[in-house]
Design an enzyme around this catalytic site. Sequence first.
Site, PDB file in Angstrom:
ATOM      1  N   LYS A   5       0.866  -1.191   0.000  1.00  0.00           N
ATOM      2  CA  LYS A   5       0.000   0.000   0.000  1.00  0.00           C
ATOM      3  C   LYS A   5       0.890   1.224   0.000  1.00  0.00           C
ATOM      4  CE  LYS A   5      -3.944  -2.251   0.322  1.00  0.00           C
ATOM      5  NZ  LYS A   5      -5.177  -2.124  -0.453  1.00  0.00           N
TER       6      LYS A   5
ATOM      7  N   LYS B  96      -2.272   1.479  -2.711  1.00  0.00           N
ATOM      8  CA  LYS B  96      -2.682   0.666  -3.865  1.00  0.00           C
ATOM      9  C   LYS B  96      -1.896   1.070  -5.108  1.00  0.00           C
ATOM     10  CE  LYS B  96      -7.438  -0.724  -4.828  1.00  0.00           C
ATOM     11  NZ  LYS B  96      -8.039  -1.422  -3.708  1.00  0.00           N
TER      12      LYS B  96
ATOM     13  N   LYS C 196       1.994  -9.068  -2.305  1.00  0.00           N
ATOM     14  CA  LYS C 196       1.397  -8.935  -3.635  1.00  0.00           C
ATOM     15  C   LYS C 196       1.185  -7.486  -4.033  1.00  0.00           C
ATOM     16  CE  LYS C 196      -3.224  -9.378  -4.113  1.00  0.00           C
ATOM     17  NZ  LYS C 196      -3.845  -8.070  -3.856  1.00  0.00           N
TER      18      LYS C 196
ATOM     19  N   ASP D  14      -1.287  -4.587  -5.574  1.00  0.00           N
ATOM     20  CA  ASP D  14      -2.723  -4.386  -5.471  1.00  0.00           C
ATOM     21  C   ASP D  14      -3.341  -4.584  -6.846  1.00  0.00           C
ATOM     22  OD1 ASP D  14      -5.067  -3.936  -4.072  1.00  0.00           O
ATOM     23  OD2 ASP D  14      -4.110  -2.405  -2.834  1.00  0.00           O
ATOM     24  N   GLU D  15      -4.651  -4.809  -6.885  1.00  0.00           N
ATOM     25  CA  GLU D  15      -5.266  -5.254  -8.141  1.00  0.00           C
ATOM     26  C   GLU D  15      -5.289  -4.179  -9.233  1.00  0.00           C
ATOM     27  OE1 GLU D  15      -6.825  -4.869  -5.290  1.00  0.00           O
ATOM     28  OE2 GLU D  15      -8.417  -3.401  -5.672  1.00  0.00           O
TER      29      GLU D  15
ATOM     30  N   HIS E 253      -7.013 -12.827  -7.747  1.00  0.00           N
ATOM     31  CA  HIS E 253      -7.844 -11.787  -7.132  1.00  0.00           C
ATOM     32  C   HIS E 253      -9.203 -11.834  -7.806  1.00  0.00           C
ATOM     33  CE1 HIS E 253      -9.038  -7.758  -5.772  1.00  0.00           C
ATOM     34  NE2 HIS E 253      -8.064  -7.850  -4.873  1.00  0.00           N
ATOM     35  N   ARG E 254     -10.229 -11.310  -7.113  1.00  0.00           N
ATOM     36  CA  ARG E 254     -11.587 -11.447  -7.666  1.00  0.00           C
ATOM     37  C   ARG E 254     -12.271 -10.105  -7.847  1.00  0.00           C
ATOM     38  NH1 ARG E 254     -15.381 -13.213  -2.565  1.00  0.00           N
ATOM     39  NH2 ARG E 254     -14.563 -11.649  -1.166  1.00  0.00           N
TER      40      ARG E 254
ATOM     41  N   HIS F 172      -8.970 -15.205  -3.208  1.00  0.00           N
ATOM     42  CA  HIS F 172      -9.699 -14.437  -2.186  1.00  0.00           C
ATOM     43  C   HIS F 172     -11.102 -15.032  -2.038  1.00  0.00           C
ATOM     44  CE1 HIS F 172      -7.190 -10.561  -2.198  1.00  0.00           C
ATOM     45  NE2 HIS F 172      -6.535 -11.436  -2.936  1.00  0.00           N
TER      46      HIS F 172
ATOM     47  N   LYS G   3     -13.511  -5.402   6.242  1.00  0.00           N
ATOM     48  CA  LYS G   3     -14.233  -4.293   5.616  1.00  0.00           C
ATOM     49  C   LYS G   3     -15.188  -4.722   4.508  1.00  0.00           C
ATOM     50  CE  LYS G   3     -10.901  -3.106   1.925  1.00  0.00           C
ATOM     51  NZ  LYS G   3      -9.817  -2.240   1.459  1.00  0.00           N
TER      52      LYS G   3
ATOM     53  N   GLY H 103      -9.045  -7.905   3.079  1.00  0.00           N
ATOM     54  CA  GLY H 103     -10.009  -6.807   3.085  1.00  0.00           C
ATOM     55  C   GLY H 103     -10.277  -6.310   4.492  1.00  0.00           C
ATOM     56  N   GLY H 104      -9.451  -5.350   4.946  1.00  0.00           N
ATOM     57  CA  GLY H 104      -9.637  -4.815   6.303  1.00  0.00           C
ATOM     58  C   GLY H 104      -9.077  -5.713   7.389  1.00  0.00           C
TER      59      GLY H 104
ATOM     60  N   ALA I  37      -3.121  -8.750   4.931  1.00  0.00           N
ATOM     61  CA  ALA I  37      -3.490  -7.415   5.413  1.00  0.00           C
ATOM     62  C   ALA I  37      -2.656  -6.351   4.710  1.00  0.00           C
ATOM     63  CB  ALA I  37      -3.258  -7.335   6.927  1.00  0.00           C
TER      64      ALA I  37
ATOM     65  N   GLY J  64      -3.626  -2.354   4.708  1.00  0.00           N
ATOM     66  CA  GLY J  64      -3.662  -1.288   5.709  1.00  0.00           C
ATOM     67  C   GLY J  64      -3.274  -1.801   7.088  1.00  0.00           C
TER      68      GLY J  64
HETATM   69  C1  CAP Z   1      -7.200  -5.365   0.818  1.00  0.00           C
HETATM   70  C2  CAP Z   1      -7.346  -5.211  -0.649  1.00  0.00           C
HETATM   71  C3  CAP Z   1      -8.068  -6.336  -1.416  1.00  0.00           C
HETATM   72  C4  CAP Z   1      -9.444  -6.709  -0.903  1.00  0.00           C
HETATM   73  C5  CAP Z   1     -10.354  -7.331  -1.943  1.00  0.00           C
HETATM   74  C6  CAP Z   1      -8.039  -3.885  -0.916  1.00  0.00           C
HETATM   75  O1  CAP Z   1      -6.548  -4.212   1.368  1.00  0.00           O
HETATM   76  O2  CAP Z   1      -6.097  -5.100  -1.251  1.00  0.00           O
HETATM   77  O3  CAP Z   1      -8.126  -5.961  -2.762  1.00  0.00           O
HETATM   78  O4  CAP Z   1      -9.214  -7.643   0.103  1.00  0.00           O
HETATM   79  O5  CAP Z   1     -11.496  -7.873  -1.365  1.00  0.00           O
HETATM   80  O6  CAP Z   1      -7.546  -3.144  -1.753  1.00  0.00           O
HETATM   81  O7  CAP Z   1      -9.045  -3.633  -0.289  1.00  0.00           O
HETATM   82  P1  CAP Z   1      -6.643  -3.873   2.919  1.00  0.00           P
HETATM   83  P2  CAP Z   1     -11.726  -9.434  -1.298  1.00  0.00           P
HETATM   84  O8  CAP Z   1      -5.961  -4.999   3.645  1.00  0.00           O
HETATM   85  O9  CAP Z   1      -5.888  -2.583   3.061  1.00  0.00           O
HETATM   86  O10 CAP Z   1      -8.080  -3.754   3.245  1.00  0.00           O
HETATM   87  O11 CAP Z   1     -10.559 -10.039  -0.585  1.00  0.00           O
HETATM   88  O12 CAP Z   1     -12.986  -9.560  -0.527  1.00  0.00           O
HETATM   89  O13 CAP Z   1     -11.847  -9.925  -2.694  1.00  0.00           O
HETATM   90 MG    MG Z   2      -6.618  -4.760  -3.222  1.00  0.00          MG
END
Ligand code: CAP
Ligand code: MG
Length: 410
Positions: free
Chosen positions: A141, A143, A167, A169-170, A258-259, A291, A298, A328-329, A350, A352
């Site tokens: 982070k 992102k 990893k 970020d998407e 990732h989804r 995921h 979150k 996610g959170g 994690a 954040g």
């Molecule tokens: C988590 C994350 C992931 C989410 C996607 C984000 O970051 O990188 O993309 O987990 O959701 O950008 O939110 P944080 P899921 O740890 O900072 O929240 O896993 O439900 O597909």
């Molecule tokens: Mg992400």
Amino acid sequence: MDLDGFVVGTYELAGEFPLKDAARVLAAEQTTGTWTEVRTAPKSFEERLAGRVVDVDSKSGTARVAFPLEIFEPENIPGLLSILAGNFFGLGSLTRARWVDVEFPRAFAKRFKGPRFGIEGVRKLVGTATDRRPHCGTIVKPKVGLDPRGTARVAKEAALGGLDFIKDDETLTDQSFCPFEDRLRHVMDALAEAKSETGQTTLYAVNVTADQRTMLERAERAIEMGANCIMMDVLTAGFHGLQALRDDASVKVPIHVHRAMHGAMTRSKDFGISMGVICKLTRLLGGDQLHTGSASGKMERPADLPVLLGALRDPWHGLNSIFPVSSGGMHPASAEREHAAFGDDFVLQAGGGVHGHPDGTLAGARALRQAVDAVAKGVPLAKHAKKHAELQKALDKWGHETYSYESFKS
Ligand code: CAP
Ligand code: MG
């Protein structure tokens, strides 16, 4: 009915007519029928290819529809989806249409490679084949917003802190501010430096998501450059994109899946595709990590998490398992709830919740690893934190976190 010669889809349906008729309409529209009778094909041939309603369950509003194998072109995933998940979603007479499960005959499933590594293969790479603790990972982070050197600096701290997995970020791909090859080179160098200090292997999933041709080129280049993992967004890049990566013999590293965009398919109670189906397709086509959603955090929490975990980890047609990823959170204090829901075989990830640690990424990574070590040994986090200052600080900051729009910072 002997289902061996059929792919069977399960659908939640409702419409202007009884459930069994809704199922019949779906079966017809997706195979040999249309809104009116046509007599262009010999009846016997048409009947051979027609979809059949296996059964309906009015209590749950679900119907199973069997599609003869002959209707599928082997290994053509877009074609398979056009049959199993096609026009019926848009039929005006249906007020509810969700694809909630799929089952393939073993011989059909065996035509696909499945995960190259799976849980056991990834554990071997990381060195946790006998130590069965959950893996812990992070998303660098912010992102987007770091350049290659900055990304590598953060990645190194995360690795030094004891994380197994890092990893992109998407939304980070190959933008001008953080070019793919530069980023990969810097991160892999940084992880080699970290390994010379810790002796631990850390996987880095560089995001290859793009159109299919570019994605394959990127994956192959990444392998040449020494990547030890790749990631892709399966819904935006397409299931066939995952299949192409898995089928590429040179891509001999785990594929983190990732989804992004899944919510548009999975969240509505009326129309869409369940996460369970996405899990099965990802396993068939060869994702090593996916995921799933989590028990806290979150994002919306899946009510059917045990079903998803079964789809990824239970024996299925001899295919390797998939490492579920809870993300996610997440933060160190999440470890207890997530471990209770997932058991040992999952990745607690994690972003954040690592980089937002009061003392920065290194301390955040240590805290996450300490949390995972504690739950794996059955030691309460609060007790473990008494002797682990990083974990204590994380618990102080996030131990009573509630997720609200106010906490989102850009
Ligand atoms: C988590 C994350 C992931 C989410 C996607 C984000 O970051 O990188 O993309 O987990 O959701 O950008 O939110 P944080 P899921 O740890 O900072 O929240 O896993 O439900 O597909
Ligand atoms: Mg992400």
